[in-house]
Design an enzyme around this catalytic site. Structure first.
Site, PDB file in Angstrom:
ATOM      1  N   CYS A  77      18.530  27.020  10.990  1.00 31.70           N
ATOM      2  CA  CYS A  77      18.647  25.936  11.978  1.00 31.70           C
ATOM      3  C   CYS A  77      18.004  26.392  13.287  1.00 31.70           C
ATOM      4  O   CYS A  77      17.558  27.530  13.403  1.00 31.70           O
ATOM      5  CB  CYS A  77      20.109  25.546  12.180  1.00 31.70           C
ATOM      6  SG  CYS A  77      21.048  26.671  13.225  1.00 31.70           S
ATOM      7  N   ASN A 130      13.468  18.509  25.923  1.00 30.42           N
ATOM      8  CA  ASN A 130      14.178  19.696  26.407  1.00 30.42           C
ATOM      9  C   ASN A 130      15.001  20.317  25.282  1.00 30.42           C
ATOM     10  O   ASN A 130      15.399  19.637  24.331  1.00 30.42           O
ATOM     11  CB  ASN A 130      15.062  19.328  27.599  1.00 30.42           C
ATOM     12  CG  ASN A 130      16.194  18.420  27.198  1.00 30.42           C
ATOM     13  OD1 ASN A 130      17.257  18.893  26.813  1.00 30.42           O
ATOM     14  ND2 ASN A 130      15.968  17.119  27.220  1.00 30.42           N
ATOM     15  N   LYS A 149      12.665   2.660  28.910  1.00 28.95           N
ATOM     16  CA  LYS A 149      11.832   2.871  27.721  1.00 28.95           C
ATOM     17  C   LYS A 149      12.499   2.329  26.462  1.00 28.95           C
ATOM     18  O   LYS A 149      11.838   1.736  25.612  1.00 28.95           O
ATOM     19  CB  LYS A 149      11.519   4.354  27.560  1.00 28.95           C
ATOM     20  CG  LYS A 149      10.520   4.858  28.576  1.00 28.95           C
ATOM     21  CD  LYS A 149      10.179   6.317  28.327  1.00 28.95           C
ATOM     22  CE  LYS A 149       9.192   6.809  29.375  1.00 28.95           C
ATOM     23  NZ  LYS A 149       8.914   8.249  29.224  1.00 28.95           N
ATOM     24  N   CYS A 176       4.966  18.838  29.666  1.00 30.12           N
ATOM     25  CA  CYS A 176       3.850  17.893  29.845  1.00 30.12           C
ATOM     26  C   CYS A 176       3.580  17.645  31.326  1.00 30.12           C
ATOM     27  O   CYS A 176       2.468  17.328  31.712  1.00 30.12           O
ATOM     28  CB  CYS A 176       4.144  16.583  29.137  1.00 30.12           C
ATOM     29  SG  CYS A 176       4.403  16.792  27.375  1.00 30.12           S
ATOM     30  N   ARG A 180       0.835  -1.212   0.000  1.00 33.53           N
ATOM     31  CA  ARG A 180       0.000   0.000   0.000  1.00 33.53           C
ATOM     32  C   ARG A 180       0.866   1.258   0.000  1.00 33.53           C
ATOM     33  O   ARG A 180       0.472   2.302  -0.482  1.00 33.53           O
ATOM     34  CB  ARG A 180      -0.931   0.014   1.223  1.00 33.53           C
ATOM     35  CG  ARG A 180      -1.853  -1.183   1.294  1.00 33.53           C
ATOM     36  CD  ARG A 180      -2.699  -1.336   0.033  1.00 33.53           C
ATOM     37  NE  ARG A 180      -3.686  -2.406   0.143  1.00 33.53           N
ATOM     38  CZ  ARG A 180      -3.459  -3.687  -0.140  1.00 33.53           C
ATOM     39  NH1 ARG A 180      -2.273  -4.078  -0.542  1.00 33.53           N
ATOM     40  NH2 ARG A 180      -4.423  -4.582  -0.010  1.00 33.53           N
ATOM     41  N   ALA A 240       6.449  10.057  24.393  1.00 36.27           N
ATOM     42  CA  ALA A 240       5.247  10.048  23.556  1.00 36.27           C
ATOM     43  C   ALA A 240       5.612  10.169  22.077  1.00 36.27           C
ATOM     44  O   ALA A 240       5.216   9.344  21.261  1.00 36.27           O
ATOM     45  CB  ALA A 240       4.326  11.193  23.976  1.00 36.27           C
TER      46      ALA A 240
END
Lengths: 339, 90
Positions: free
Chosen positions: A166, A126, A81, A181, A7, A34
């Site tokens: 930049c 950060n 993580k 967050c 696809r 996230a």
């Protein structure tokens, strides 16, 4: 799985040739929160040759609402993580070489990785790390994609060395103490919209469709239905120390990096950011109080009792994190509160 | 002058774009007028020494005023004025 990418190759701007290009590329993702988990999943499903993901944190319950690679089991095991992400990404697509690195994305680490990387997707929380990514990207001529979100809004900008301004042209200083967050909250759709922008840009870059790459700075608010973009072509600064005529890559220098040290015998980590213009203690105290923490203070410092640590912040941005000897954990807490 | 505002500043200003009619023609004049119109914005953008907070940036036609004359930068009615707090979360 011969029709695995059928696809995607049916989409004319990619086609079989584009897919072959994607298959030979190495994508580096900094951060596995996230944005990092979403970006990594899209890149892995799209069939990149190699994906490297770097993160210093472990999975916590408050991540599960939006960090799509992780499960309750990862929380129970307190898995790093990067390790949890690797496990899930390999299960999604065994054809992709997945490299996970548990640690802080320092300039040294970025320089080691930069040699064979084709694209960097920013998924950090950060601006200090982003400035280091920006300098590495300029030094090694690697495109990178800035993305960030908080509350219901998000923003993204694609940086192509030699072509676009930049991040140092746009900011010049490292902004801290904006909303994060942990202080402003975040909803899943804002995360997903940034991921959508970053990965769309990533696919264009991987298939080398440079004409299609977005040159404006996008930002949106998913709750208030607002979507704007800002032209940035005039922002390129010929004297920029990261991308100008005589680059010095200032954010790869040790003196411009945050210093973290364990204070001897005190179960405390000191965090000293470089050259900040100071922080607004009153503002920070207000944010911490709004989160339900007990905050005490005077004109020189504030002290807050967090879940597991006491957090002391001085006017110059220096902080003491009591109750830990773990440098990465302390730095992560600092960035979560101050950005 | 039309000022584009971003992120949490939109809640205070009640929209994406604000019409600011200032007597002066410097960035600081525009921002002072905005503080007059939306007093809450003062605390969001200025330090007690009346400098921009470190995470607040002003772009004129896409160029950061840090590269121009900072708060003293002259602006024209037709300029694109954007008030912008870069977001760190990820």
């Amino acid at each position: 799985m011969s029709n695995r990418y059928s696809r995607q190759t049916l989409f004319p701007p990619i086609g079989k040739m584009g897919q072959e290009k994607i298959r030979t590329k190495h994508v580096l993702i900094i951060g596995a929160g996230a944005l990092g988990s979403g970006n990594a999943e899209v890149m892995t499903r799209a069939g990149v040759g190699k994906l490297t993901i770097v993160d210093r944190d472990y999975v916590e319950a408050s991540n599960l609402q939006r960090q799509q690679l992780y499960t309750e089991e990862d929380v129970a095991e307190k898995l790093p993580k990067a390790a949890a992400a690797e496990k899930r990404l390999k299960a999604i697509n065994s054809e992709v070489e997945i490299q996970s690195i548990i640690g802080d994305a320092t300039p040294e680490m970025l320089a080691e990785l930069a040699g064979d990387v084709d694209l960097i997707i920013d998924s950090t929380d950060n601006f200090e790390t982003r400035m280091a990514i920006n300098d590495i990207a300029q030094k090694y001529q690697i495109p990178w994609i800035y993305g960030a979100c908080v509350a219901s809004f998000g923003m993204s900008f694609t940086i192509i060395p030699g072509k676009t301004p930049c991040l140092n042209c746009l900011l010049k200083t490292v902004p801290i103490q904006g909303l994060t967050c942990d202080t402003g909250g975040i909803i899943g759709p804002a995360v997903q919209m940034v991921i959508a922008h970053q990965t769309a840009e990533a696919l264009k870059i991987l298939v080398e469709d440079w004409e299609a790459v977005r040159t404006s700075f996008v930002n949106f608010d998913m709750w208030r239905n607002q979507y704007t973009s800002m032209k940035m072509s005039r922002a390129k600064d010929p004297g920029c120390l990261s991308c100008g005529e005589h680059p010095e890559y200032p954010y790869l220098e040790a003196e411009n990096m945050t210093k973290t040290t364990v204070l001897c015998g005190r179960d405390t980590v000191q965090i000293r950011p470089p050259h900040t213009e100071g922080v607004d203690l009153k503002d920070m105290a207000g944010k911490l109080k709004a989160l339900g923490y007990e905050v005490k203070g005077n004109p020189y410092l504030l002290s807050a009792e967090l879940e597991d640590n006491r957090f002391v912040l001085f006017q110059d941005g220096r902080a003491l994190i009591h109750g830990t000897k773990d440098l990465a954990q302390a730095k992560s807490l600092y960035n979560r509160l101050l950005g | 002058m039309q000022v584009k505002v971003f992120a949490n500043l939109r809640d205070i200003c009640g929209g994406v774009q604000v019409e600011v009619k200032s007597d002066g023609d410097r960035v600081i004049d525009i921002l002072d007028k905005m503080v007059e119109m939306f007093p809450e914005i003062d605390e969001e953008i200025f330090t007690e020494e009346k400098k921009l907070k470190p995470f607040v940036h002003v772009y004129i036609n896409g160029k950061n005023i840090i590269h121009l004359d900072d708060l003293q930068t002259k602006v024209e009615q037709s300029d694109q004025f954007a008030l912008f707090p870069p977001v760190a979360g990820g």
